[in-house]
Scaffold this active site. Structure first.
Site, PDB file in Angstrom:
ATOM      1  N   GLU A 277       1.284   0.322   3.499  1.00 22.32           N
ATOM      2  CA  GLU A 277       1.138  -0.030   4.679  1.00 22.32           C
ATOM      3  C   GLU A 277      -0.252  -0.239   4.403  1.00 22.32           C
ATOM      4  OE1 GLU A 277       2.953  -0.984   7.283  1.00 22.32           O
ATOM      5  OE2 GLU A 277       4.771   0.041   5.760  1.00 22.32           O
ATOM      6  N   ASP A 358       2.995  -3.226  -2.160  1.00 22.90           N
ATOM      7  CA  ASP A 358       4.326  -2.611  -3.649  1.00 22.90           C
ATOM      8  C   ASP A 358       3.055  -2.410  -4.760  1.00 22.90           C
ATOM      9  OD1 ASP A 358       6.407  -2.092  -1.288  1.00 22.90           O
ATOM     10  OD2 ASP A 358       7.694  -2.665  -3.393  1.00 22.90           O
TER      11      ASP A 358
HETATM   12 ZN   LIG Z   1       5.635  -3.681   3.886  1.00 22.10          ZN
END
Ligand SMILES: [Zn+2]
Length: 411
Positions: A277, A358
């Protein structure tokens, strides 16, 4: 274009959109159950996969029935001229045309909500219940509805009134005037969502001091991302599905973790989810999607301004003279293929952003715990590990699990 031709164009667009959506869903539902890949063998069994497929098929059949119902309903409304009939009926009331428009939308919204209520109910209390996701009680279900209505009346009604007022009083210039207001509103919602709106539906409590909080704060420091506002939300009140998100900008930003997420993952995995996030934030994804949404709204309003003063559109929907509310309905239908194309672009961008977030989590924290977290999440939610590529292309805002794992688990 004559009103008759316009009417058949509306029907054509409606049929086309329906067929495209349902064909993609069918392709996806028919995609075979895959072999279990090596990296998921500890997480998934044959029976998990069968259950996931059954869940998918059940949702497909239900979506098909609900979709056919709403398709036929809309089709009848166009072909029989019922939108126009409703509008003519309201014109009989001796009130300002502005309030006639408002009343028209009020009736259409409430009517369509009542029609969709049994479908919502079935999806929550029959399908989600059967697969163990539903935690909502009848009471929460109806109180959510009621709060949703009140919120729609206060906020949606207010915005709609301003929008219609500009159309009735400002003519063609309404589009950029309303655009400014809408843009301001979108930014405000982003800033105040967790402070004002979310608490109407959920309880937010600050995350307790302890190992997890320390780990989060020390990670946040390591990437120079001051983070004090960490909240836990009682997501378990409605569903066992878990999530985490950020909202707000600058010092107003908050991170919200679902209690269901805290229950299911060890601290390292939670920090990894959070690192993902933070990645969205650091890579300015949140800011950019905001900018793109604002531009899209502007484009839509500009196009609306081109058709809203056409009398033929009103006649096509069964009205007997120019009516802005009928034209807005007609425009919404005509815009749906454009909106589908824009949606494909947005989803593509969103999938790209997911990979970037990611990668951020992998380089600043670690890829492994994020991969583990994604595996647990996707097994628990019975998500499809073998979606059809076209379906992914059109509908997926997140890359399929296996593609994300491939990048996360690469040395
Ligand atoms: Zn995401």
């Amino acid at each position: 274009m004559s009103s008759e031709e316009l009417k058949y164009l509306l029907v054509g667009v409606l049929v086309f959109g329906f067929l495209v959506r349902k064909t993609l869903k069918l392709l996806n539902a028919k995609n075979p159950i895959p072999q279990i890949p090596q990296n998921l063998s500890e997480y998934l069994s044959e029976s998990n996969l069968k259950e996931a497929k059954a869940y998918q098929l059940e949702n497909f059949r239900f979506g098909l029935i609900a979709g056919i119902f709403s398709f036929l309903f809309t089709l009848a409304f166009i072909l029989m001229g019922w939108f126009g009939a409703l509008d003519s009926w309201i014109e009989g009331f001796s009130i300002d045309p502005l309030y006639q428009s408002l009343l028209f939308f009020g009736i259409v919204f409430i009517g369509s909500d009542i029609l969709s209520l049994p479908f919502d109910w079935y999806s929550t209390f029959v399908i989600e219940e059967k697969y163990g996701f539903n935690k909502t009680t009848t009471r929460t279900f109806f109180s959510d509805k009621l709060k949703g209505y009140l919120l729609s009346i206060v906020i949606g009604g207010g915005l709609l009134l301003v929008f219609l007022w500009l159309i009735h009083r400002m003519g063609r210039d309404f589009w950029w005037q309303f655009w400014l207001i809408a843009a301001g509103f979108m930014v405000a919602v982003n800033l105040f969502y967790t402070a004002w709106i979310l608490p109407l539906f959920n309880k937010l409590t600050p995350l307790e001091n302890g190992e997890l909080k320390e780990k989060i704060i020390s990670y946040a420091r390591s990437v120079n991302f001051p983070l004090e506002n960490i909240f836990v939300m009682d997501g378990s009140k409605r569903s066992s599905k878990a999530n985490a998100f950020f909202s707000g900008f600058g010092s107003r930003k908050k991170v919200v973790l679902y209690d269901t997420l805290l229950e299911q993952h060890p601290p390292d995995e939670l920090v990894a989810v959070l690192a993902h996030e933070v990645g969205h934030y650091k890579k300015r994804h949140i800011l950019w999607s905001m900018v793109i949404s604002v531009v899209q709204v502007g484009l839509m309003l500009f196009l609306l301004a081109q058709v809203i003063f056409s009398e033929n559109m009103s006649l096509a929907l069964g009205g007997n003279s120019w009516s802005p509310e009928l034209n807005i309905i007609g425009f919404t239908m005509l815009f749906s293929p454009i909106s589908m194309v824009l949606g494909i672009g947005m989803n593509w961008l969103s999938r790209k952003n997911e990979f970037e977030a990611d990668a951020f989590a992998k380089s600043t924290f670690s890829g492994k715990p994020l991969a583990e977290a994604l595996k647990t999440l996707s097994v628990k939610t019975l998500s499809d590990i073998n979606p059809h590529p076209w379906y992914v292309f059109v509908n997926y805002s997140h890359p399929p699990l296996l593609e994300r794992l491939k990048k996360l688990e690469k040395k």
